[in-house]
Design an enzyme around this catalytic site. Structure first.
Site, PDB file in Angstrom:
ATOM      1  CG  ASP A 279      -1.988   1.063   1.006  1.00 28.57           C
ATOM      2  OD1 ASP A 279      -2.534   1.383  -0.117  1.00 28.57           O
ATOM      3  OD2 ASP A 279      -2.676   1.444   2.058  1.00 28.57           O
TER       4      ASP A 279
ATOM      5  CG  ASP B 298      -3.593  -2.070  -3.879  1.00 28.99           C
ATOM      6  OD1 ASP B 298      -4.277  -2.203  -4.900  1.00 28.99           O
ATOM      7  OD2 ASP B 298      -3.683  -1.605  -2.893  1.00 28.99           O
TER       8      ASP B 298
ATOM      9  CG  ASP C 260     -14.682   0.428   1.907  1.00 25.68           C
ATOM     10  OD1 ASP C 260     -14.556  -0.796   1.904  1.00 25.68           O
ATOM     11  OD2 ASP C 260     -15.298   0.977   1.036  1.00 25.68           O
TER      12      ASP C 260
END
Length: 485
Positions: free
Chosen positions: A133, A171, A321
């Site tokens: 991330d 990611d 989230d």
């Protein structure tokens, strides 16, 4: 044994200029505003190379974890009015099990506890790459690449000889803005080693690498990165749309474009996360617990497309989230909204009818063919309505509506009517069925939420377009006027 189930990551497109902290609050999930133009342009160039046979049989039975957060909530809340919908449409479905906590001493046993108990094909999401991330809200992972390599080998040792689906590092390939060229090359080399290590230890495992999503990098750019990460030699394909909301059609198109840019190798296919894309992305680029979303296609390997191995629920629906609640926390309100916005329940698996006819005599009286009549609220001030604009952007908005029964008797079957003061049009609704004629709107219950007890309330919402402004000022519930609160 505690399973290292962690929070799914954000999958956010890079901003221009480089994004700031406003894009991430706890473990948040990114959302781009539009479809990447390059992906659309490439969609017509898929004739080069024939599609390979699907890498997973259409009849593959995916594993449903009995210890998932939603399963635990359903078991612990038998009387909750939201439970039936959540149980039927979310808890009943197989979802990915996340490995995002760095526990090198227990990871082999943690994986083995799943693979030996499954009896079906588990989906395992690996999320331990160093500097994951790019140091954002989902920062963490192994301390360095050497430690990561060792951890992956230990992870692979627990997979065994059965089939499994590995979502390897969301990611990690699409998001590299924080890495130098050398760090990116080192990461990609480590990912290639990880795929090879998994295949060596578990030949029946299917490994999929990070394909980003249709509104992020171009198909050609993502293909170049995947090639550098060893997709041609150490993986079975790519995954897209993890923790995102892009429509399945856009993701299928994008995935095929990436495969075409890779030369359509016969051994590579794609899987797509459909856990929350039933209504597509939210307007205005809203990405953190946006309202008006819906669960998408139920998990299956029967996709009808030879290039797409599976539609999976990688991001567990109902886990926050980071805006509606702590990231990764299961919230029944979010789960209920996602589930109730779905068009239908999952189709139960086919069963073989018994060969011996039943010994009981069927009832001679057929069930009633008419639905029970709706009960109008008592006369007088028997209802109140709260209407709130939840979010707004140029040309669109979402609204939350709460209907309260202020009378002394229950309302069984409700219909709420109002008129918009401007040129506003409802495009989708959740927890209600909305119809519109001109400015006049009628929202009705969906059956499971048709009863409003005396003193109780029900809530629904919708998304709409607007070229004018203003909120309704008058509502009627089953024909009776309601106070506006």
């Amino acid at each position: 044994m505690t399973r290292p189930i962690g929070n799914p990551p954000p999958t956010e497109p890079p901003a221009v200029p480089p994004r700031g902290s406003r894009f991430r609050k706890a473990v948040a999930f990114g959302l781009a505003a539009g479809l990447a133009a390059t992906g659309i342009a490439l969609s017509t160039g898929l004739t080069a190379g024939a599609a390979a046979p699907a890498g997973l049989p259409a009849a593959t039975q995916l594993y449903k974890d009995p210890d998932s957060q939603v399963a635990r909530w359903v078991a612990a809340n038998p009387g909750d009015s939201r439970r039936p919908v959540i149980a039927r449409r979310i808890a009943s479905q197989p979802q990915a099990i996340w490995f995002s906590n760095y526990r090198p001493t227990t990871v082999t046993g943690d994986v083995r506890a799943i693979t030996t108990a499954a009896g079906q094909v588990p989906v395992l999401a690996v999320y331990e790459i160093p500097n994951r991330d790019c140091g954002g809200a989902s920062a963490g992972g192994a301390p360095d690449l050497a430690s990561y390599d060792a951890w992956v080998r230990d992870f692979a040792a627990g997979l065994g000889s059965g089939q499994s689906i590995i979502i390897l590092e969301p990611d990690s390939i699409a998001l590299t803005t924080c890495l130098t060229a050398q760090q990116q090359a080192d990461r990609f080399a480590s990912l290639s080693r990880a795929g090879s290590a998994i295949h060596a230890a578990a030949p029946n495992a299917k490994v999929y690498l990070d394909g980003g999503h249709s509104a992020w990098n171009s198909a050609s750019e993502q293909a170049n990165r995947l090639r550098s990460a060893g997709i041609l030699t150490s993986a079975d394909g790519l995954f897209t749309n993890v923790s995102n909301f892009n429509t399945t059609s856009n993701e299928v198109n994008f995935a095929k474009n990436v495969l075409a840019a890779l030369g359509n190798p016969a051994n590579l296919h794609a899987v797509i996360d459909t856990s929350r894309n039933g209504n597509g992305p939210a307007g205005g680029g809203e990405w953190c617990d946006p309202s008006g979303r819906a669960i998408g296609t139920y998990p299956t390997t029967d996709t009808g497309d030879q290039a797409i191995d599976a539609f999976l629920w990688v991001k567990p629906p109902g886990e926050a989230d980071g805006c509606a609640g702590a990231a990764g926390t299961f919230l029944p309100d979010i789960a209920y909204a996602l589930a109730s916005a779905a068009p239908s329940d999952p189709v139960p698996p086919a069963t073989t009818p018994p060969t011996t006819p039943p010994t009981t005599t069927p009832p001679t009286t057929p069930p009633p063919t008419t639905e029970p009549p709706t009960t109008p609220p008592p006369t007088g001030a028997a209802c109140s309505v709260s209407y709130k604009i939840a979010s707004a952007w140029t040309g669109g908005f979402t609204a939350d509506v709460t209907v309260r029964n202020t009378g002394s008797a229950a309302v069984n079957g409700w219909s709420l009517a109002w008129s918009f003061p401007g040129d506003q049009k409802i495009t989708s609704a959740w927890n209600a069925k909305a119809t519109q004629s001109g400015a006049a709107v009628t929202a009705t219950d969906l059956g499971y939420n048709g009863t409003i007890a005396a003193g109780g309330s029900t809530a629904f919402g919708f998304q709409g377009t607007a070229s004018g402004s203003g909120s309704p000022t008058a509502f009627t519930l089953n024909g009776a006027s309601c106070a506006v609160s």
